[in-house]
Design a protein around this motif. Structure first.
Motif, PDB file in Angstrom:
ATOM      1  N   VAL A 232      36.868  39.717  39.717  1.00  0.00           N
ATOM      2  CA  VAL A 232      36.345  40.033  38.505  1.00  0.00           C
ATOM      3  C   VAL A 232      36.214  38.591  37.387  1.00  0.00           C
ATOM      4  CG1 VAL A 232      36.549  41.217  36.066  1.00  0.00           C
ATOM      5  CG2 VAL A 232      37.071  42.075  38.308  1.00  0.00           C
ATOM      6  N   TRP A 233      35.023  38.314  36.812  1.00  0.00           N
ATOM      7  CA  TRP A 233      34.822  37.281  36.052  1.00  0.00           C
ATOM      8  C   TRP A 233      34.369  37.938  34.548  1.00  0.00           C
ATOM      9  CZ3 TRP A 233      33.778  36.817  41.154  1.00  0.00           C
ATOM     10  CH2 TRP A 233      34.085  35.608  41.638  1.00  0.00           C
ATOM     11  N   ALA A 234      35.118  37.487  33.618  1.00  0.00           N
ATOM     12  CA  ALA A 234      34.904  37.995  32.289  1.00  0.00           C
ATOM     13  C   ALA A 234      35.433  36.783  31.305  1.00  0.00           C
ATOM     14  CB  ALA A 234      35.718  39.159  32.188  1.00  0.00           C
ATOM     15  N   PRO A 235      35.015  37.061  29.920  1.00  0.00           N
ATOM     16  CA  PRO A 235      35.574  36.165  28.900  1.00  0.00           C
ATOM     17  C   PRO A 235      37.063  36.242  28.877  1.00  0.00           C
ATOM     18  CG  PRO A 235      33.828  37.461  28.002  1.00  0.00           C
ATOM     19  CD  PRO A 235      34.051  38.171  29.472  1.00  0.00           C
ATOM     20  N   GLN A 236      37.683  35.072  28.229  1.00  0.00           N
ATOM     21  CA  GLN A 236      38.957  35.010  28.165  1.00  0.00           C
ATOM     22  C   GLN A 236      39.604  36.036  27.518  1.00  0.00           C
ATOM     23  OE1 GLN A 236      41.188  32.228  29.227  1.00  0.00           O
ATOM     24  NE2 GLN A 236      42.640  33.830  28.445  1.00  0.00           N
TER      25      GLN A 236
END
Length: 213
Positions: free
Chosen positions: A67-71
């Motif tokens: 998964v990639w997502a904002p901090q």
């Protein structure tokens, strides 16, 4: 590359052994969208773009899912440990074998009393651009644009200006789950007509409809 549009903001890309999903939110058909997925990209934390429990369940079933997502979502995805990656604007990386480039950085303003949150737009394989909840224009050509056709943070003129600014040869709607058919007809009529004047062919996709990019 097979492209599938689900209700509201969620889309899926399938290319042989590679499968990627963007914004699996609570309004979408997530059983189908997340089945066997290798990577998930999340533009921002709102529930119509992320059903957290469903994504965590999918990750528990598939130990290869990343998964990639904002901090701002790092703590929520702490159970995934090294399978969660922070995404920020101005980056390039690979997700499930897809080349990804990021743009934008913040969610469009809803109201001055509502804090602005992080939002990352994703350009996939130098071809398809999903801006999330923003009208951030990428700094390179886009072949397929996903247009947030309606939102609490937008008006028709901004939607049209976004399509004209990007000038993608083809465009399809996302973020359409809050409009009935009358509203869609009004907004999409303007986008279709004015977009065509600037070289962009707009077409409405039904939920679950797929095509080849």
């Amino acid at each position: 590359m097979k492209f599938t549009k689900y209700t509201h903001a969620c889309v899926r890309l399938d290319d042989g052994d590679r499968t990627l999903v963007i914004d699996p939110g609570a309004f979408s058909e997530l059983d189908e969208a997340l089945a066997g997925v290798d990577a998930v990209l999340i533009t921002h934390e709102h529930v119509d773009h992320l059903d957290l429990n469903r994504v965590l369940s999918a990750a528990a079933e598939n130990p290869q899912l990343e998964v990639w997502a904002p901090q701002s979502l790092a703590e929520s995805f702490a159970p995934l440990e090294d399978r969660f990656v922070v995404a920020a604007p101005g980056e390039t990386f690979e997700a499930a074998g897809f080349a990804v480039e990021t743009f934008g950085g913040q969610h469009a303003l809803i109201h001055s009393s509502i804090p602005v949150i992080a939002n990352v737009g994703y350009l996939i394989d130098d071809h398809l651009y999903h801006p999330g909840d923003s009208f951030a224009v990428p700094t390179k050509p886009v072949e397929t644009l996903l247009v947030p056709i309606h939102a609490p943070w937008s008006k028709i003129s901004e939607v049209i200006d976004f399509v004209v600014s990007v000038r993608a040869p083809q465009a399809f709607q996302v973020h359409d789950g809050l409009l009935n058919q009358l509203g869609l007809g009004v907004v999409e009529g303007h986008v279709t007509r004015i977009g065509a004047e600037h070289g962009s062919t707009y077409r409405h996709l039904a939920a679950g409809e797929s095509l080849t990019l």
